[in-house]
Design a protein around this motif. Structure first.
Motif, PDB file in Angstrom:
ATOM      1  N   ALA A  26       0.816  -1.217   0.000  1.00  0.00           N
ATOM      2  CA  ALA A  26       0.000   0.000   0.000  1.00  0.00           C
ATOM      3  C   ALA A  26       0.851   1.269   0.000  1.00  0.00           C
ATOM      4  O   ALA A  26       0.374   2.343  -0.371  1.00  0.00           O
ATOM      5  CB  ALA A  26      -0.924   0.002   1.216  1.00  0.00           C
ATOM      6  N   TRP A  27       2.107   1.162   0.406  1.00  0.00           N
ATOM      7  CA  TRP A  27       2.975   2.335   0.478  1.00  0.00           C
ATOM      8  C   TRP A  27       3.494   2.745  -0.894  1.00  0.00           C
ATOM      9  O   TRP A  27       3.713   1.918  -1.768  1.00  0.00           O
ATOM     10  CB  TRP A  27       4.189   2.025   1.355  1.00  0.00           C
ATOM     11  N   GLN A  28       3.769   4.032  -1.044  1.00  0.00           N
ATOM     12  CA  GLN A  28       4.651   4.529  -2.089  1.00  0.00           C
ATOM     13  C   GLN A  28       6.067   4.482  -1.519  1.00  0.00           C
ATOM     14  O   GLN A  28       6.285   4.858  -0.366  1.00  0.00           O
ATOM     15  CB  GLN A  28       4.274   5.960  -2.494  1.00  0.00           C
ATOM     16  N   TRP A  29       7.027   4.050  -2.316  1.00  0.00           N
ATOM     17  CA  TRP A  29       8.364   3.842  -1.780  1.00  0.00           C
ATOM     18  C   TRP A  29       8.965   5.107  -1.171  1.00  0.00           C
ATOM     19  O   TRP A  29       9.572   5.058  -0.095  1.00  0.00           O
ATOM     20  CB  TRP A  29       9.315   3.282  -2.828  1.00  0.00           C
ATOM     21  N   ASP A  30       8.809   6.240  -1.805  1.00  0.00           N
ATOM     22  CA  ASP A  30       9.414   7.464  -1.277  1.00  0.00           C
ATOM     23  C   ASP A  30       8.856   7.803   0.110  1.00  0.00           C
ATOM     24  O   ASP A  30       9.592   8.266   0.987  1.00  0.00           O
ATOM     25  CB  ASP A  30       9.185   8.637  -2.223  1.00  0.00           C
ATOM     26  N   VAL A  31       7.571   7.559   0.308  1.00  0.00           N
ATOM     27  CA  VAL A  31       6.950   7.826   1.609  1.00  0.00           C
ATOM     28  C   VAL A  31       7.443   6.822   2.635  1.00  0.00           C
ATOM     29  O   VAL A  31       7.778   7.175   3.778  1.00  0.00           O
ATOM     30  CB  VAL A  31       5.417   7.793   1.490  1.00  0.00           C
ATOM     31  N   LEU A  32       7.492   5.564   2.250  1.00  0.00           N
ATOM     32  CA  LEU A  32       7.960   4.523   3.163  1.00  0.00           C
ATOM     33  C   LEU A  32       9.425   4.740   3.527  1.00  0.00           C
ATOM     34  O   LEU A  32       9.806   4.614   4.699  1.00  0.00           O
ATOM     35  CB  LEU A  32       7.776   3.148   2.515  1.00  0.00           C
ATOM     36  N   ARG A  33      10.228   5.070   2.546  1.00  0.00           N
ATOM     37  CA  ARG A  33      11.651   5.306   2.816  1.00  0.00           C
ATOM     38  C   ARG A  33      11.828   6.417   3.840  1.00  0.00           C
ATOM     39  O   ARG A  33      12.615   6.273   4.789  1.00  0.00           O
ATOM     40  CB  ARG A  33      12.383   5.667   1.530  1.00  0.00           C
ATOM     41  N   ALA A  34      11.090   7.495   3.688  1.00  0.00           N
ATOM     42  CA  ALA A  34      11.202   8.602   4.639  1.00  0.00           C
ATOM     43  C   ALA A  34      10.762   8.179   6.037  1.00  0.00           C
ATOM     44  O   ALA A  34      11.375   8.564   7.042  1.00  0.00           O
ATOM     45  CB  ALA A  34      10.375   9.788   4.156  1.00  0.00           C
ATOM     46  N   ALA A  35       9.702   7.357   6.120  1.00  0.00           N
ATOM     47  CA  ALA A  35       9.223   6.899   7.424  1.00  0.00           C
ATOM     48  C   ALA A  35      10.238   5.969   8.083  1.00  0.00           C
ATOM     49  O   ALA A  35      10.481   6.051   9.298  1.00  0.00           O
ATOM     50  CB  ALA A  35       7.878   6.199   7.261  1.00  0.00           C
TER      51      ALA A  35
ATOM     52  N   GLY B  43       9.109  -6.478  -2.674  1.00  0.00           N
ATOM     53  CA  GLY B  43       9.744  -5.458  -3.493  1.00  0.00           C
ATOM     54  C   GLY B  43      10.545  -4.442  -2.711  1.00  0.00           C
ATOM     55  O   GLY B  43      11.419  -3.760  -3.267  1.00  0.00           O
ATOM     56  N   TRP B  44      10.246  -4.322  -1.409  1.00  0.00           N
ATOM     57  CA  TRP B  44      10.986  -3.347  -0.593  1.00  0.00           C
ATOM     58  C   TRP B  44      12.323  -3.892  -0.115  1.00  0.00           C
ATOM     59  O   TRP B  44      13.199  -3.111   0.264  1.00  0.00           O
ATOM     60  CB  TRP B  44      10.158  -2.924   0.625  1.00  0.00           C
TER      61      TRP B  44
END
Length: 261
Positions: free
Chosen positions: A102-111, A141-142
Motif C-alpha cells: 500500500a505504500w509509495q516507496w518514497d513515503v515509506l523510505r522517509a518513514a 519489493g521493498w
C-alpha cells in the motif's frame, strides 16, 4: 508440554552437534519493546542470569524515554528497528502487514529513515540499523531497497536467504502460540529449534545462520516466563550450544554470502 522432558528432541539434536565437534550458535530477539516495565526488567534479568546477548526490536514511533534509561546499565544487549509504528497497512484480503504494497516507496523510505534516526539518537552504539518488520513480513519489493533507507539488515521468521548487500538473520522458534496467545509449550519450542538446527547440520539450510528464538515480553504470562527459563537453562548447560557473538552478528551474514532472498 511442561517440564524438562519436553525438550528431549532439542537435547538430542544438540548432542548430535556435540558428537560432530560443532557448535550450535543461537540468538535471541524480543519484539515490541517501547518502554521500561516490570516485564522488561524480568526479561533483562533472565538474559543476564544466563549470559544471553539479547536483542530488542523497538517500535520507533512508540518509544518512551524510560527505555533507553532502562538499558543504560545492561551489557550484551542491542537494539533493532521494529518497523515504524507497528500499525497494519495491509490491503484488503491480505494478512496483517505494516510494510506492505500500500505504500509509495518514497513515503515509506522517509518513514523508515525517521524511525532509524530516532532510535540511533536514543540508543547510540547499541542500535543496529536492522529492520524487524511487524508480523515478520513486508512487501518483497521493498527488501532490495532497504539500504536506500540506511538499513543494513533484515530479520524475519524462518530460514534465511540473504539479499546481496543486506545482512539477514532470522528467528526460527516462537515462545508464543499466537492462535491461543499462550505458551507454545516445551515440545513445540524444542521441535522448532531442533528443526532448524538439524537443517543446518545436514546442509539443508545456511549452516552459518544462528538459530533464533523470538519472544514478546509485554504479553508474557507465568507459563511463558517459566518455559523461557527452562529453555535458557538447558542451553546454558549443553556444551554444544553457544550464543552468537553480538559484535559480528550483523556483518557476518553478508560476508558469508548465503543465497539471495
Amino acid at each position: 508440554m511442561a517440564g524438562d522432558d519436553g525438550f528431549a528432541v532439542l537435547r538430542a539434536e544438540l548432542d548430535r552437534w556435540s558428537e560432530s565437534g560443532r557448535t550450535a550458535t543461537l540468538w535471541w530477539r524480543d519484539d515490541d519493546a517501547v518502554a521500561d516495565s516490570a516485564a522488561l526488567q524480568r526479561l533483562l534479568d533472565l538474559a543476564d542470569a544466563h549470559a544471553v546477548p539479547l536483542w530488542l526490536a523497538v517500535i520507533p514511533a512508540a518509544l518512551e524515554d524510560s527505555l533507553p534509561a532502562a538499558l543504560a546499565a545492561r551489557r550484551a544487549l542491542g537494539v533493532l528497528q521494529h518497523g515504524i509504528a507497528h500499525l497494519d497497512h495491509a490491503l484488503p484480503g491480505e494478512r496483517k502487514c505494516e510494510l506492505g504494497a500500500a505504500w509509495q516507496w518514497d513515503v515509506l523510505r522517509a518513514a523508515l529513515q525517521g524511525g532509524r534516526a530516532r532510535l540511533a539518537a536514543a540508543f547510540g552504539q547499541r542500535f543496529r540499523p536492522v529492520l524487524v518488520p511487524p508480523w515478520n513480513r513486508l512487501h518483497p519489493g521493498w527488501i532490495p531497497r532497504l539500504p536506500e533507507a540506511g538499513l543494513i539488515g533484515l530479520s524475519t521468521l524462518g530460514p534465511r536467504r540473504v539479499q546481496p548487500g543486506l545482512a539477514v538473520v532470522n528467528v526460527h522458534a516462537d515462545l508464543i502460540d499466537w492462535r491461543s496467545r499462550q505458551y507454545a509449550g516445551d515440545a513445540a519450542l524444542a521441535a522448532a529449534l531442533a528443526r532448524h538446527l538439524a537443517a543446518r547440520r545436514r546442509g539443508e539450510a545456511d549452516a552459518q545462520e544462528p538459530s533464533g528464538i523470538m519472544s514478546h515480553h509485554r504479553v508474557h504470562d507465568a507459563a511463558i516466563w517459566d518455559g523461557a527459563a527452562r529453555l535458557l537453562a538447558l542451553l546454558a548447560a549443553h556444551p554444544a550450544a553457544a550464543w552468537h557473538d553480538p559484535a559480528t552478528l550483523w556483518h557476518a551474514a553478508v560476508a558469508e554470502g548465503a543465497p539471495p532472498c
